[in-house]
Write a protein that holds these residues in place. Sequence first.
Motif, mmCIF file in Angstrom:
data_model
loop_
_atom_site.group_PDB
_atom_site.id
_atom_site.type_symbol
_atom_site.label_atom_id
_atom_site.label_comp_id
_atom_site.label_asym_id
_atom_site.label_seq_id
_atom_site.Cartn_x
_atom_site.Cartn_y
_atom_site.Cartn_z
ATOM 1 N N GLU A 40 14.695 -2.196 -2.105
ATOM 2 C CA GLU A 40 14.804 -3.787 -1.778
ATOM 3 C C GLU A 40 15.065 -4.569 -0.998
ATOM 4 O O GLU A 40 14.033 -5.547 -0.777
ATOM 5 C CB GLU A 40 15.782 -3.852 -3.429
ATOM 6 C CG GLU A 40 15.494 -5.474 -3.441
ATOM 7 C CD GLU A 40 16.474 -6.156 -5.008
ATOM 8 O OE1 GLU A 40 17.360 -6.839 -5.151
ATOM 9 O OE2 GLU A 40 17.048 -5.168 -5.849
ATOM 10 N N PHE A 41 16.189 -3.959 0.094
ATOM 11 C CA PHE A 41 16.204 -4.867 1.223
ATOM 12 C C PHE A 41 15.300 -4.616 2.494
ATOM 13 O O PHE A 41 15.884 -4.958 3.181
ATOM 14 C CB PHE A 41 17.596 -4.602 1.714
ATOM 15 C CG PHE A 41 18.611 -5.595 -0.227
ATOM 16 C CD1 PHE A 41 18.530 -6.812 0.041
ATOM 17 C CD2 PHE A 41 18.660 -5.457 -0.532
ATOM 18 C CE1 PHE A 41 18.279 -7.458 -0.701
ATOM 19 C CE2 PHE A 41 19.911 -5.329 -1.443
ATOM 20 C CZ PHE A 41 19.752 -6.777 -2.068
ATOM 21 N N LYS A 42 14.708 -3.721 2.369
ATOM 22 C CA LYS A 42 13.789 -3.091 3.663
ATOM 23 C C LYS A 42 12.616 -3.823 4.188
ATOM 24 O O LYS A 42 12.119 -4.609 2.817
ATOM 25 C CB LYS A 42 13.549 -1.911 3.175
ATOM 26 C CG LYS A 42 12.462 -0.651 4.265
ATOM 27 C CD LYS A 42 11.439 0.224 4.000
ATOM 28 C CE LYS A 42 12.509 1.424 3.817
ATOM 29 N NZ LYS A 42 11.757 2.274 3.186
ATOM 30 N N ILE A 43 12.867 -4.309 5.666
ATOM 31 C CA ILE A 43 12.140 -5.356 5.621
ATOM 32 C C ILE A 43 10.909 -4.566 6.169
ATOM 33 O O ILE A 43 10.369 -3.634 7.006
ATOM 34 C CB ILE A 43 12.474 -5.929 6.951
ATOM 35 C CG1 ILE A 43 14.473 -6.447 6.880
ATOM 36 C CG2 ILE A 43 11.933 -7.245 8.031
ATOM 37 C CD1 ILE A 43 15.017 -6.837 8.133
ATOM 38 N N GLU A 44 9.831 -5.045 5.827
ATOM 39 C CA GLU A 44 8.472 -4.577 5.853
ATOM 40 C C GLU A 44 7.996 -5.495 7.001
ATOM 41 O O GLU A 44 8.112 -6.411 7.558
ATOM 42 C CB GLU A 44 7.594 -5.193 4.969
ATOM 43 C CG GLU A 44 7.967 -3.724 3.684
ATOM 44 C CD GLU A 44 6.619 -4.553 2.722
ATOM 45 O OE1 GLU A 44 5.191 -4.345 3.513
ATOM 46 O OE2 GLU A 44 7.070 -4.091 1.900
ATOM 47 N N GLN A 49 3.065 -5.378 14.526
ATOM 48 C CA GLN A 49 4.156 -3.768 14.698
ATOM 49 C C GLN A 49 3.700 -3.405 14.615
ATOM 50 O O GLN A 49 3.840 -2.282 15.507
ATOM 51 C CB GLN A 49 5.568 -4.704 14.043
ATOM 52 C CG GLN A 49 5.855 -5.901 13.899
ATOM 53 C CD GLN A 49 7.297 -6.595 13.170
ATOM 54 O OE1 GLN A 49 7.369 -6.127 12.150
ATOM 55 N NE2 GLN A 49 8.485 -6.352 14.188
ATOM 56 N N LEU A 50 3.133 -3.337 13.088
ATOM 57 C CA LEU A 50 2.423 -1.279 13.173
ATOM 58 C C LEU A 50 1.164 -1.085 14.065
ATOM 59 O O LEU A 50 1.660 0.337 14.320
ATOM 60 C CB LEU A 50 1.403 -1.342 11.617
ATOM 61 C CG LEU A 50 3.050 -1.203 11.226
ATOM 62 C CD1 LEU A 50 1.930 -1.474 9.317
ATOM 63 C CD2 LEU A 50 4.004 -0.126 10.463
#
Length: 101
Positions: A40-44, A49-50
Motif C-alpha cells: 500500500e505504501f510502495k512508491i511507484e 525512471q523505469l
Amino acid sequence: MKTINKIILISLMLLVTGVVIVSCSSTKDKYTAVTDVEDEFKIEKSGAQLWGETCNRCHLAPSPADYNDTDWETISLHMRVRANLTEKESSKILEFLKSAN
C-alpha cells in the motif's frame, strides 16, 4: 488403567496438533497483512525512471526522439520480453517515450 492413559495421551496429542495448526495459519495471516501494508505504501516509479534504470542495464538507452510512436510500440513489445518487464512497467515506459518525442 492403561486404556485411560492411552486416551489421555491421544487427547493431548490431538490438542497439541490443533494448537500447532491454528498458530501456523494465524502466522501466515500476520505476514500477509504486513505484505499488504507494504504494498500500500510502495512508491511507484514513473515511466522516465523505469526507462532510465531498465534500458541502461544492458545498453545505452536511445533518446525518445530517435524513433516515432509506432516504432516505440514495436520496440517496447520486444524489450518487454527481453528485459522481463511487467505490462504496467512497459506501458509506463512507452507512455513516457511517446510523450517525450
